[in-house]
Design a protein around this motif. Structure first.
Motif, mmCIF file in Angstrom:
data_model
loop_
_atom_site.group_PDB
_atom_site.id
_atom_site.type_symbol
_atom_site.label_atom_id
_atom_site.label_comp_id
_atom_site.label_asym_id
_atom_site.label_seq_id
_atom_site.Cartn_x
_atom_site.Cartn_y
_atom_site.Cartn_z
ATOM 1 N N UNK A 6 0.724 -1.151 0.129
ATOM 2 C CA UNK A 6 0.131 -0.012 0.164
ATOM 3 C C UNK A 6 0.866 1.269 -0.095
ATOM 4 N N UNK A 7 0.733 2.179 -1.138
ATOM 5 C CA UNK A 7 1.516 3.332 -0.902
ATOM 6 C C UNK A 7 0.570 4.635 -0.927
ATOM 7 N N UNK A 8 0.722 5.780 -0.341
ATOM 8 C CA UNK A 8 -0.158 6.780 -0.454
ATOM 9 C C UNK A 8 0.551 7.893 -1.279
ATOM 10 N N UNK A 9 0.009 8.548 -2.322
ATOM 11 C CA UNK A 9 0.889 9.591 -2.989
ATOM 12 C C UNK A 9 -0.126 10.817 -3.161
ATOM 13 N N UNK A 10 0.517 12.006 -3.032
ATOM 14 C CA UNK A 10 -0.108 13.180 -3.227
ATOM 15 C C UNK A 10 0.290 13.912 -4.484
ATOM 16 N N UNK A 11 -0.297 13.794 -5.289
ATOM 17 C CA UNK A 11 -0.170 14.347 -6.822
ATOM 18 C C UNK A 11 -1.400 14.251 -7.671
ATOM 19 N N UNK A 12 -1.555 15.020 -8.724
ATOM 20 C CA UNK A 12 -2.612 14.905 -9.517
ATOM 21 C C UNK A 12 -2.556 13.150 -10.119
#
Length: 207
Positions: A6-12
């Protein structure tokens, strides 16, 4: 069975999709996008292709098809020629009509929940016949609150469990816009979405 990372990304989302495809696919991989719409998700991939860089963008071959409500995935004219598939089905339902000109980009919104469920069942059954052994499936989706039903649909277990011909190997939560009770794309819509999108990566199960 091991659980997917599981990865959390903050980007469009287009930026996240480019990053995930670059990680999972080999140079020259062929990918099918049967629900491409106006290709918004591919914006960063197209942009990277035009940029000059010391590290050139990985080249992938994309076949776009915009499946319509009256079509079925089994009708596509391909034969085990793709290394991957990007599946971006509609995630909004219950809107009888919309004056928003962008509605066409999101499937017109006149789907029912049963329609979308049927689309997943069709995809799970038909997509493997267009994919090479060990191909990957990239599934984009989102949790939805139905305003008509006053019901929250946690879609991750719903859609992942339907895709039984594929094994989840990687999972991303992509935070990309502000929270909105009605969501920003459409006026008077029947559903609201959060400020995140899921992107689950699957491996095609062996026959």
């Amino acid at each position: 069975m091991s659980r997917p990372l599981l990865s959390l990304l903050h980007m469009p989302f287009p930026k996240a999709l480019y990053m995930v495809l670059d990680f999972h696919l080999q140079e020259g991989a062929a990918i099918l996008d049967p629900t491409c719409g106006n290709k918004h998700s591919w914006e960063d991939v197209f942009k990277k292709r035009k940029e000059s860089s010391f590290f050139p963008a990985k080249q992938i071959k994309i076949t776009h098809h915009d499946i319509k409500q009256q079509e079925d995935f089994s009708q596509l004219a391909y034969k085990k020629e793709f290394d991957a598939c990007f599946f971006d089905p509609p995630y909004i339902w219950g809107v009888d009509s919309s004056k928003d000109k962008r509605a066409v980009d999101y499937g017109e919104y006149n789907y029912t929940f049963k329609d979308i469920q049927g689309l997943f069942i069709s995809a799970n059954k038909a997509l493997p016949k267009y994919l090479k052994p060990d191909a990957k499936l990239f599934l984009k989706y989102c949790d939805v609150f139905s305003l008509k039903e006053r019901k929250f649909y946690l879609t991750q277990p719903l859609w992942v469990n339907i895709m039984s011909n594929f094994k989840p190997i990687d999972h991303y939560i992509i935070q990309h816009h502000s929270i909105s009770g009605t969501a920003f794309q459409v006026k008077n819509r029947g559903c609201s979405v959060g400020n995140y999108t899921y992107l689950t990566v699957f491996q095609l199960k062996g026959e």
